[in-house]
Design a protein around this motif. Structure first.
Motif, PDB file in Angstrom:
ATOM      1  N   THR A  95      46.499  24.349  20.103  1.00 46.28           N
ATOM      2  CA  THR A  95      45.503  24.426  18.968  1.00 46.28           C
ATOM      3  C   THR A  95      45.011  25.667  18.474  1.00 46.28           C
ATOM      4  O   THR A  95      44.281  25.833  17.347  1.00 46.28           O
ATOM      5  N   GLY A  96      44.836  26.555  19.397  1.00 43.24           N
ATOM      6  CA  GLY A  96      44.513  28.084  19.038  1.00 43.24           C
ATOM      7  C   GLY A  96      42.954  27.935  19.522  1.00 43.24           C
ATOM      8  O   GLY A  96      42.407  29.120  19.267  1.00 43.24           O
ATOM      9  N   HIS A  97      42.493  27.117  20.037  1.00 43.01           N
ATOM     10  CA  HIS A  97      40.736  26.995  20.292  1.00 43.01           C
ATOM     11  C   HIS A  97      40.914  28.012  21.384  1.00 43.01           C
ATOM     12  O   HIS A  97      41.499  27.956  22.298  1.00 43.01           O
ATOM     13  N   ILE A  98      39.420  28.616  21.538  1.00 45.14           N
ATOM     14  CA  ILE A  98      39.288  29.534  22.471  1.00 45.14           C
ATOM     15  C   ILE A  98      38.092  29.126  23.184  1.00 45.14           C
ATOM     16  O   ILE A  98      36.991  28.524  22.539  1.00 45.14           O
ATOM     17  N   GLN A  99      38.221  29.123  24.497  1.00 46.40           N
ATOM     18  CA  GLN A  99      36.903  28.798  25.334  1.00 46.40           C
ATOM     19  C   GLN A  99      36.642  30.439  26.112  1.00 46.40           C
ATOM     20  O   GLN A  99      37.756  30.845  26.585  1.00 46.40           O
ATOM     21  N   ALA A 100      35.492  30.929  26.275  1.00 47.76           N
ATOM     22  CA  ALA A 100      35.278  31.955  26.861  1.00 47.76           C
ATOM     23  C   ALA A 100      33.926  32.131  27.681  1.00 47.76           C
ATOM     24  O   ALA A 100      33.130  31.194  27.167  1.00 47.76           O
ATOM     25  N   GLN A 101      33.712  33.131  28.305  1.00 43.24           N
ATOM     26  CA  GLN A 101      32.502  33.279  28.916  1.00 43.24           C
ATOM     27  C   GLN A 101      32.424  34.932  29.384  1.00 43.24           C
ATOM     28  O   GLN A 101      33.419  35.544  29.787  1.00 43.24           O
ATOM     29  N   THR A 102      31.252  35.536  29.119  1.00 41.90           N
ATOM     30  CA  THR A 102      30.971  36.760  29.389  1.00 41.90           C
ATOM     31  C   THR A 102      30.395  36.999  30.810  1.00 41.90           C
ATOM     32  O   THR A 102      29.389  36.057  31.173  1.00 41.90           O
ATOM     33  N   THR A 103      30.713  38.132  31.641  1.00 42.68           N
ATOM     34  CA  THR A 103      30.006  38.268  32.854  1.00 42.68           C
ATOM     35  C   THR A 103      29.899  39.751  32.913  1.00 42.68           C
ATOM     36  O   THR A 103      30.454  40.627  32.346  1.00 42.68           O
ATOM     37  N   GLN A 104      29.137  40.065  34.351  1.00 44.50           N
ATOM     38  CA  GLN A 104      29.005  41.703  34.451  1.00 44.50           C
ATOM     39  C   GLN A 104      29.858  41.968  35.165  1.00 44.50           C
ATOM     40  O   GLN A 104      30.156  43.328  35.265  1.00 44.50           O
ATOM     41  N   THR A 105      30.543  41.235  36.028  1.00 42.99           N
ATOM     42  CA  THR A 105      31.716  41.697  36.913  1.00 42.99           C
ATOM     43  C   THR A 105      32.934  41.092  36.722  1.00 42.99           C
ATOM     44  O   THR A 105      32.868  39.986  35.690  1.00 42.99           O
ATOM     45  N   LYS A 106      34.041  41.215  37.240  1.00 47.32           N
ATOM     46  CA  LYS A 106      35.226  40.592  36.816  1.00 47.32           C
ATOM     47  C   LYS A 106      36.001  40.207  38.261  1.00 47.32           C
ATOM     48  O   LYS A 106      37.256  40.671  38.566  1.00 47.32           O
ATOM     49  N   THR A 107      35.337  39.927  39.232  1.00 43.49           N
ATOM     50  CA  THR A 107      35.860  39.532  40.309  1.00 43.49           C
ATOM     51  C   THR A 107      36.572  38.296  40.364  1.00 43.49           C
ATOM     52  O   THR A 107      36.581  37.443  39.523  1.00 43.49           O
ATOM     53  N   ARG A 108      37.391  37.925  41.608  1.00 44.13           N
ATOM     54  CA  ARG A 108      37.914  36.632  41.876  1.00 44.13           C
ATOM     55  C   ARG A 108      37.174  35.362  41.637  1.00 44.13           C
ATOM     56  O   ARG A 108      37.288  34.213  41.078  1.00 44.13           O
ATOM     57  N   GLU A 109      35.812  35.561  42.322  1.00 45.25           N
ATOM     58  CA  GLU A 109      34.900  34.537  42.019  1.00 45.25           C
ATOM     59  C   GLU A 109      34.553  34.548  40.764  1.00 45.25           C
ATOM     60  O   GLU A 109      34.257  33.151  40.226  1.00 45.25           O
ATOM     61  N   ASP A 110      34.461  35.424  39.828  1.00 50.24           N
ATOM     62  CA  ASP A 110      33.804  35.362  38.375  1.00 50.24           C
ATOM     63  C   ASP A 110      34.969  34.172  37.743  1.00 50.24           C
ATOM     64  O   ASP A 110      35.179  33.715  37.002  1.00 50.24           O
TER      65      ASP A 110
END
Length: 350
Positions: A216-231
């Motif tokens: 579909t081209g639809h985007i789901q996104a989330q901003t974070t302060q870090t980029k760890t495996r947990e994030d």
């Protein structure tokens, strides 16, 4: 006794072609004049403001040679200084190493080395379509399993499994919230261009995790302060919340370390979620990279943000706007001819 003018008998085809030339807005002025001279046999000199000798010349040339007579005859003169030999010498020079301290040849250096004017060098380069300041690059994967991995991912793009969701997932790290003056300026040649001040204030960074629904081209996104495996895993949990448990999910990822060694998490979704990794040095196979490029051009490039929160709001607003008219990407691969750079400019130009 006066010399008798040469009689010209025009065929219908010749007459039509001459009339077409005289009516043309794109033909050279000299050709229009010469065609008109042939057509206007009466009072030619008066009509065209030219001499009788010139009229006679073009009557004779057309009578003897037809349309081939329209071309100027070769005139004697000094032979060209920068002819074919100079062109060949210049192209051959481009295949050699530039002087010590230089990464590539430029127009001035070529002129000095060849003992020619830089204008002569520039004319040859322009005629041959050679731009010494431009460059292109590409990345060739050395993954021994490239064929198998790339075929699996392209197959997901072109022919997704029934009752399955295909997601293209990645993160865009360390997006800077830069505050600077932006607007328009007028250059010295009176061109109006976008502009931004070179100095800026930093207000922190954000990391963006995003998932593209390939269908579909639809985007789901989330901003974070870090980029760890947990994030990364928390983001995936959020994406999967709205996916029915009986629906298979295929996730396309690159080889970043946080995407690997997630066996425990995958066990939680065993039979439901499957990871597909792009070949080494081939993250361009991941379609989310295309969307990141669009985000950068339309929202981040040359922008100004007074805080990380303002940056976050701008990204979220763009995602909302994108999803209103979301469409799947039409997947295609640009052809790259040859896997190695070859120093054969002479062969390219001949």
């Amino acid at each position: 006794m006066p010399r008798k003018a040469i009689a010209i008998l025009l065929t219908d085809e010749q007459k039509a072609r001459l009339e077409k030339i005289t009516r043309s807005h794109s033909a050279e002025r000299r050709l229009v004049e010469r065609a008109g001279i042939i057509l206007a046999c009466q009072e030619i000199a008066a009509d065209y403001g030219t001499s009788v000798v010139r009229v006679s010349k073009w009557r004779r040339r057309f009578a003897e040679h037809g349309f081939a007579g329209f071309d100027d005859e070769q005139r004697p003169g000094q032979p060209a200084i920068y002819g074919q030999a100079f062109r060949d010498k210049l192209l051959a020079k481009l295949e050699t190493q530039p002087p010590a301290g230089l990464a590539r040849w430029d127009c001035q250096t070529l002129a000095e080395d060849l003992g020619a004017s830089k204008h002569a060098v520039w004319r040859v380069l322009k005629k041959e379509g050679i731009h010494l300041h431009r460059a292109r690059s590409w990345c060739v994967s050395t993954d021994p399993e490239f064929t198998e991995k790339s075929a699996a991912i392209i197959g997901l793009y072109l022919n997704s499994p029934l009752n399955a969701l295909v997601l293209s997932v990645d993160e865009k790290p360390s997006i800077q919230a830069l505050e600077r003056k932006t607007g328009y300026i007028e250059t010295r040649d009176h061109q109006t261009v976008r502009a931004y001040q070179s100095t800026y204030q930093r207000h922190g960074t954000l990391n963006l995790f995003a998932a593209l629904n390939v269908a579909t081209g639809h985007i789901q996104a989330q901003t974070t302060q870090t980029k760890t495996r947990e994030d990364f895993l928390q983001f995936m949990d959020q994406v999967l919340q709205e996916v029915p448990e009986d629906k298979a999910v295929h996730v396309i990822l690159d080889n970043y370390c946080t995407h690997k060694k997630n066996d425990e998490w995958l066990k939680k979704y065993e039979g439901h979620v499957q990871f597909h990794f792009t070949p080494t040095s081939a993250s361009w196979l991941n379609q989310i990279e295309i969307w990141f490029g669009i985000l950068s051009r339309k929202t981040l490039k040359e922008a100004s943000f007074s805080s990380a929160e303002e940056l976050k709001n701008a990204i979220e607003a763009f995602i909302v706007r994108h999803n209103k008219k979301a469409q799947p990407f039409k997947w295609r691969r640009r052809e790259v001819k040859g896997s190695q750079i070859k120093n054969t400019i002479t062969n390219l130009r001949n």
